[in-house]
Scaffold this active site. Structure first.
Site, mmCIF file in Angstrom:
data_model
loop_
_atom_site.group_PDB
_atom_site.id
_atom_site.type_symbol
_atom_site.label_atom_id
_atom_site.label_comp_id
_atom_site.label_asym_id
_atom_site.label_seq_id
_atom_site.Cartn_x
_atom_site.Cartn_y
_atom_site.Cartn_z
ATOM 1 N N HIS A 23 -15.700 -2.294 4.978
ATOM 2 C CA HIS A 23 -15.180 -2.823 6.255
ATOM 3 C C HIS A 23 -16.184 -2.586 7.377
ATOM 4 C CE1 HIS A 23 -11.326 -2.823 4.071
ATOM 5 N NE2 HIS A 23 -10.881 -3.632 4.989
ATOM 6 N N HIS A 67 -0.387 -5.888 6.671
ATOM 7 C CA HIS A 67 -1.258 -6.083 5.495
ATOM 8 C C HIS A 67 -0.454 -6.466 4.257
ATOM 9 C CE1 HIS A 67 -4.963 -4.469 7.434
ATOM 10 N NE2 HIS A 67 -4.049 -3.982 8.227
ATOM 11 N N ASP A 73 -7.379 -9.440 7.723
ATOM 12 C CA ASP A 73 -7.615 -8.293 8.591
ATOM 13 C C ASP A 73 -8.149 -8.799 9.919
ATOM 14 O OD1 ASP A 73 -9.131 -5.848 6.289
ATOM 15 O OD2 ASP A 73 -7.108 -6.659 6.420
ATOM 16 N N HIS A 94 -3.353 -11.734 3.333
ATOM 17 C CA HIS A 94 -3.467 -11.512 4.777
ATOM 18 C C HIS A 94 -4.916 -11.529 5.253
ATOM 19 C CE1 HIS A 94 -4.086 -7.447 3.175
ATOM 20 N NE2 HIS A 94 -4.769 -7.225 4.289
ATOM 21 N N TRP A 110 0.845 -1.196 0.000
ATOM 22 C CA TRP A 110 0.000 0.000 0.000
ATOM 23 C C TRP A 110 0.883 1.250 0.000
ATOM 24 C CZ3 TRP A 110 -5.349 -0.442 0.032
ATOM 25 C CH2 TRP A 110 -6.062 0.750 0.188
ATOM 26 N N HIS A 134 -8.427 -3.754 12.909
ATOM 27 C CA HIS A 134 -8.037 -2.893 11.787
ATOM 28 C C HIS A 134 -9.076 -1.797 11.533
ATOM 29 C CE1 HIS A 134 -6.420 -1.547 8.009
ATOM 30 N NE2 HIS A 134 -7.369 -2.080 7.276
HETATM 31 N N1 KYN Z 1 -1.501 -1.078 4.220
HETATM 32 C C1 KYN Z 1 -2.452 -0.079 4.388
HETATM 33 C C2 KYN Z 1 -2.081 1.112 4.956
HETATM 34 C C3 KYN Z 1 -3.026 2.117 5.163
HETATM 35 C C4 KYN Z 1 -4.342 1.887 4.728
HETATM 36 C C5 KYN Z 1 -4.704 0.691 4.154
HETATM 37 C C6 KYN Z 1 -3.746 -0.287 3.972
HETATM 38 C C7 KYN Z 1 -4.096 -1.552 3.357
HETATM 39 O O1 KYN Z 1 -3.267 -2.410 3.092
HETATM 40 C C8 KYN Z 1 -5.490 -1.820 3.054
HETATM 41 C C9 KYN Z 1 -5.883 -2.924 3.944
HETATM 42 N N2 KYN Z 1 -5.435 -4.211 3.406
HETATM 43 C C10 KYN Z 1 -7.369 -2.993 4.181
HETATM 44 O O2 KYN Z 1 -7.729 -3.816 4.957
HETATM 45 O O3 KYN Z 1 -8.117 -2.237 3.615
HETATM 46 ZN ZN ZN Z 2 -9.231 -4.791 4.661
HETATM 47 ZN ZN ZN Z 3 -5.930 -5.578 4.963
#
Ligand code: KYN
Ligand code: ZN
Ligand code: ZN
Length: 207
Positions: A158, A48, A54, A52, A18, A58
């Site tokens: 989410h 993440h 969550d 993965h 990300w 998160h």
């Molecule tokens: N690494 C991040 C850093 C900041 C904001 C989102 C991410 C994500 O990786 C998205 C995450 N997998 C999510 O569950 O939406």
């Molecule tokens: Zn997510």
């Molecule tokens: Zn995630």
């Protein structure tokens, strides 16, 4: 021997992450070539990274961390759905009749982008999450980095997962998996305080 599909990304230097998040690194701590009796190394990575799970923490400050979450959602019969061509987000109409299936994984990529970050990845409409929950689904998975769009500030998908106490898998690799029913095994690591955990996700052919 029943067939296994490994649906996990390889964790490696240069892994697309990300924007702004922690890069993956693997560094030696002790090495045999320097006289150590064993090789030992250290990992630095975002929770993440790659494929993965969550944790509720998160998206809910009072949510369970990766160590506290129950394992049942991450293990059992699941349906892989071909959601290629869904555009910005997967709509309700994409999901076939589930007939009691509690885990649904969505494939959105023709070919998973292993070596580049895709900022325009397909998300899931919050209404689709709510519909899945109403059908009794306990886990939703996707081959993109997030259930919500990269620029989301409200994280509505989410939040819909939170409202239904569902669990999430992201960053799956489903290119080689035909749509259909499988056994899912994708257990989060018991990392105290973590908001997510890498998983080794596999699908196994049902007997
Ligand atoms: N690494 C991040 C850093 C900041 C904001 C989102 C991410 C994500 O990786 C998205 C995450 N997998 C999510 O569950 O939406
Ligand atoms: Zn997510
Ligand atoms: Zn995630």
């Amino acid at each position: 021997m029943s067939r296994i599909w490994d649906i996990s990304q390889k964790l490696r230097a240069g892994l697309p992450v990300w924007p702004g998040d922690t890069q993956f690194s693997h560094t030696p701590t002790w090495e045999m070539r320097d006289g150590s009796p064993v090789n030992v190394s250290a990992l630095t990575l975002s929770t993440h990274s790659g494929t993965h799970a969550d944790a509720p923490l998160h998206y809910d400050p009072a949510g369970l961390d990766s160590a506290a979450s129950d394992l049942e959602p991450y293990l059992g019969k699941c349906l892989v759905v071909d959601a290629r061509g869904s555009g910005a987000a997967i709509a309700i109409g994409t999901v076939p009749g589930l007939d009691g299936i509690e885990r649904v994984l969505f494939r959105t990529y023709e070919s998973f982008p292993h070596d580049m970050w895709d900022e325009n990845f397909t998300a899931i409409e919050p209404e689709t999450i709510a519909w899945l929950a109403a059908q009794g689904v306990k886990l939703v998975g996707i081959d993109t980095p997030s259930l919500d769009p990269q620029d989301s500030k409200t994280m509505d998908a989410h939040k819909a997962v939170l409202a239904a106490d569902m669990r999430i898998l992201e960053g799956l690799v489903l290119d080689d998996v035909p749509p259909g029913l499988y056994e899912l095994i994708a257990l989060p690591l018991p990392i105290a305080g973590a908001d997510a955990s890498p998983v080794r996700a596999i699908l196994r052919e049902l007997p």
